[in-house]
Write a protein that holds these residues in place. Structure first.
Motif, PDB file in Angstrom:
ATOM      1  N   ALA A 151      -3.770  81.334  33.693  1.00 13.51           N
ATOM      2  CA  ALA A 151      -4.711  80.777  34.670  1.00 13.51           C
ATOM      3  C   ALA A 151      -5.250  79.412  34.231  1.00 13.51           C
ATOM      4  N   ALA A 152      -4.882  78.963  33.043  1.00  7.55           N
ATOM      5  CA  ALA A 152      -5.320  77.673  32.488  1.00  7.55           C
ATOM      6  C   ALA A 152      -6.836  77.591  32.354  1.00  7.55           C
ATOM      7  N   VAL A 153      -7.429  78.656  31.801  1.00 10.24           N
ATOM      8  CA  VAL A 153      -8.865  78.692  31.529  1.00 10.24           C
ATOM      9  C   VAL A 153      -9.072  79.301  30.144  1.00 10.24           C
ATOM     10  N   SER A 154     -10.314  79.333  29.675  1.00 12.37           N
ATOM     11  CA  SER A 154     -10.609  79.891  28.358  1.00 12.37           C
ATOM     12  C   SER A 154     -10.756  81.414  28.443  1.00 12.37           C
ATOM     13  N   VAL A 155     -10.649  82.066  27.284  1.00 11.38           N
ATOM     14  CA  VAL A 155     -10.811  83.519  27.227  1.00 11.38           C
ATOM     15  C   VAL A 155     -12.216  83.936  27.679  1.00 11.38           C
ATOM     16  N   PRO A 156     -13.301  83.266  27.229  1.00 16.11           N
ATOM     17  CA  PRO A 156     -14.625  83.657  27.736  1.00 16.11           C
ATOM     18  C   PRO A 156     -14.745  83.535  29.256  1.00 16.11           C
ATOM     19  N   THR A 157     -14.081  82.541  29.838  1.00 19.61           N
ATOM     20  CA  THR A 157     -14.092  82.394  31.297  1.00 19.61           C
ATOM     21  C   THR A 157     -13.380  83.570  31.949  1.00 19.61           C
ATOM     22  N   CYS A 198      -9.752  83.361  42.016  1.00 15.79           N
ATOM     23  CA  CYS A 198      -8.494  83.473  42.766  1.00 15.79           C
ATOM     24  C   CYS A 198      -7.297  83.352  41.839  1.00 15.79           C
ATOM     25  N   ARG A 199      -7.373  82.436  40.877  1.00 15.89           N
ATOM     26  CA  ARG A 199      -6.249  82.265  39.945  1.00 15.89           C
ATOM     27  C   ARG A 199      -6.067  83.503  39.068  1.00 15.89           C
ATOM     28  N   VAL A 200      -7.181  84.094  38.617  1.00 14.93           N
ATOM     29  CA  VAL A 200      -7.100  85.305  37.787  1.00 14.93           C
ATOM     30  C   VAL A 200      -6.512  86.454  38.598  1.00 14.93           C
ATOM     31  N   ARG A 207      -6.173  86.931  26.553  1.00 15.72           N
ATOM     32  CA  ARG A 207      -5.515  85.700  26.116  1.00 15.72           C
ATOM     33  C   ARG A 207      -4.363  85.326  27.051  1.00 15.72           C
ATOM     34  N   ASP A 208      -3.581  86.326  27.468  1.00 14.84           N
ATOM     35  CA  ASP A 208      -2.445  86.075  28.366  1.00 14.84           C
ATOM     36  C   ASP A 208      -2.915  85.627  29.748  1.00 14.84           C
ATOM     37  N   ILE A 209      -3.973  86.256  30.239  1.00 17.33           N
ATOM     38  CA  ILE A 209      -4.530  85.862  31.535  1.00 17.33           C
ATOM     39  C   ILE A 209      -5.070  84.440  31.447  1.00 17.33           C
ATOM     40  N   ALA A 210      -5.788  84.139  30.368  1.00 17.66           N
ATOM     41  CA  ALA A 210      -6.373  82.805  30.193  1.00 17.66           C
ATOM     42  C   ALA A 210      -5.292  81.735  30.170  1.00 17.66           C
ATOM     43  N   GLN A 211      -4.223  81.990  29.455  1.00 20.23           N
ATOM     44  CA  GLN A 211      -3.132  81.016  29.360  1.00 20.23           C
ATOM     45  C   GLN A 211      -2.488  80.801  30.729  1.00 20.23           C
TER      46      GLN A 211
END
Length: 109
Positions: free
Chosen positions: A51-57, A19-21, A45-49
């Motif tokens: 959404a406060a998750v890691s790039v692999p996630t 949902c956050r992504v 990287r921008d999405i991860a930052q």
């Protein structure tokens, strides 16, 4: 830890990270194009930052969202073969998941 977000759409299971992504894509699309469903180019990287998750996630989550047909992912490659950030476009179903998650208070700040 992700909480399960329960949406009433048969065959679609989306956790809080998904949902956050989706929301990050919708917000960025809305900022750039004025519409939450417009195609937007974003780096993992921008999405991860955001959404406060890691790039692999992010990579795993986007694959799952694509498989559920909540987001359309397009590879961007220049004529010389150079790879650019992917483009993402939310489907109507993806927008409905965000709407339901917002209604349930998933993104309460």
């Amino acid at each position: 830890m992700s909480k399960r977000v329960r949406v009433n759409i048969p065959g679609v299971r989306v956790n809080e990270t998904g949902c956050r992504v989706l929301r990050v894509i919708a917000e960025r699309s809305s900022c750039e194009h004025g519409r939450r469903c417009a195609e937007v180019q974003l780096a993992h990287r921008d999405i991860a930052q955001a959404a406060a998750v890691s790039v692999p996630t992010v990579i795993r989550t986007l694959a799952a969202l694509r498989d559920c047909e909540l987001v359309i992912v397009r590879d961007n490659v220049q004529p010389n073969g150079a790879r650019l950030s992917n483009s993402y476009e939310l489907t109507a179903l993806g927008l409905e998941v965000i709407r339901m998650a917002e209604e349930l208070g998933t993104f309460a700040e």
